[in-house]
Scaffold this motif. Structure first.
Motif, mmCIF file in Angstrom:
data_model
loop_
_atom_site.group_PDB
_atom_site.id
_atom_site.type_symbol
_atom_site.label_atom_id
_atom_site.label_comp_id
_atom_site.label_asym_id
_atom_site.label_seq_id
_atom_site.Cartn_x
_atom_site.Cartn_y
_atom_site.Cartn_z
ATOM 1 N N SER A 103 0.860 -1.303 -0.155
ATOM 2 C CA SER A 103 0.011 0.004 -0.028
ATOM 3 C C SER A 103 0.969 1.325 0.183
ATOM 4 O O SER A 103 0.562 2.392 -0.567
ATOM 5 N N ASP A 107 0.493 4.178 -2.916
ATOM 6 C CA ASP A 107 0.137 5.235 -2.441
ATOM 7 C C ASP A 107 1.398 6.446 -3.004
ATOM 8 O O ASP A 107 1.028 7.486 -3.503
ATOM 9 N N HIS A 108 2.478 6.107 -2.693
ATOM 10 C CA HIS A 108 3.752 6.854 -3.017
ATOM 11 C C HIS A 108 3.558 7.304 -4.472
ATOM 12 O O HIS A 108 3.958 8.568 -4.762
ATOM 13 N N GLY A 110 0.939 6.544 -6.637
ATOM 14 C CA GLY A 110 -0.139 6.827 -7.315
ATOM 15 C C GLY A 110 -0.687 5.813 -8.194
ATOM 16 O O GLY A 110 -1.235 5.839 -9.268
ATOM 17 N N GLN A 114 -4.643 5.721 -8.038
ATOM 18 C CA GLN A 114 -4.956 6.106 -6.648
ATOM 19 C C GLN A 114 -4.073 7.606 -6.771
ATOM 20 O O GLN A 114 -3.271 8.166 -7.391
ATOM 21 N N GLN A 115 -4.798 8.460 -5.489
ATOM 22 C CA GLN A 115 -4.296 9.612 -5.369
ATOM 23 C C GLN A 115 -2.809 9.640 -4.767
ATOM 24 O O GLN A 115 -2.378 8.736 -3.897
ATOM 25 N N ASN A 117 0.186 10.005 -2.178
ATOM 26 C CA ASN A 117 0.305 10.149 -1.088
ATOM 27 C C ASN A 117 1.667 9.660 -0.697
ATOM 28 O O ASN A 117 2.004 8.622 -0.151
ATOM 29 N N LYS A 123 6.056 7.672 8.438
ATOM 30 C CA LYS A 123 5.503 6.535 8.004
ATOM 31 C C LYS A 123 6.415 5.471 7.690
ATOM 32 O O LYS A 123 6.429 4.223 8.333
#
Length: 140
Positions: A103, A107-108, A110, A114-115, A117, A123
């Motif tokens: 994940s 996220d990193h 995108g 996905q957006q 993040n 983290k």
């Protein structure tokens, strides 16, 4: 509310790993997969009818979205096999660690639409602490 639901989902996953593993120990991996996903299919039908939701067209959806069902089969299979050798706690911990890595990459960068993040120091620190805890569980 969503954080509570996500936490409750974690509790359900922990329970699911144990129940699926016990079922697999009694019936075998292949038969347990059929039972687990058959009951899940029936439950989905009941939810669909109960919610009075109209089905949307799947026409034009990217083909890769349909791989989620196959991934679910492998997830249950790998959990069942791991549970019998590692127990519930270590199976769920290693599963969670794998989810965190996947994940964070999604996220990193995108990935999969996905957006973005970005991963940051906190983290990474959290994942490092969890990794150390899991290593301690393996070694002890």
């Amino acid at each position: 509310m969503y954080k509570f639901m996500a936490t409750l989902d974690g509790v359900l996953i922990g329970l699911m790993v144990v129940l699926n593993g016990l079922l697999a120990s009694k019936t075998g991996n292949t038969q347990s997969l059929v039972i687990i996903h058959g009951v899940g299919f029936l439950g989905s039908i009941v939810l669909l009818i109960g919610s009075r939701t109209r089905l949307k067209s799947i026409k034009g959806l990217p083909y890769y979205l349909f791989t989620a069902g196959a991934l679910g089969i492998f997830t249950v299979l790998f959990n069942n096999i791991s549970f019998l050798k590692l127990g519930a706690t270590l199976t769920v911990c290693l599963n969670l660690l794998g989810q965190l890595f996947a994940s964070m990459i999604i996220d990193h960068f995108g990935l999969l639409g996905q957006q973005i993040n970005k991963v940051n120091f906190l983290k990474l620190l959290g994942v490092a602490i969890m990794t150390l805890g899991i290593i301690a569980m393996i070694l002890i």
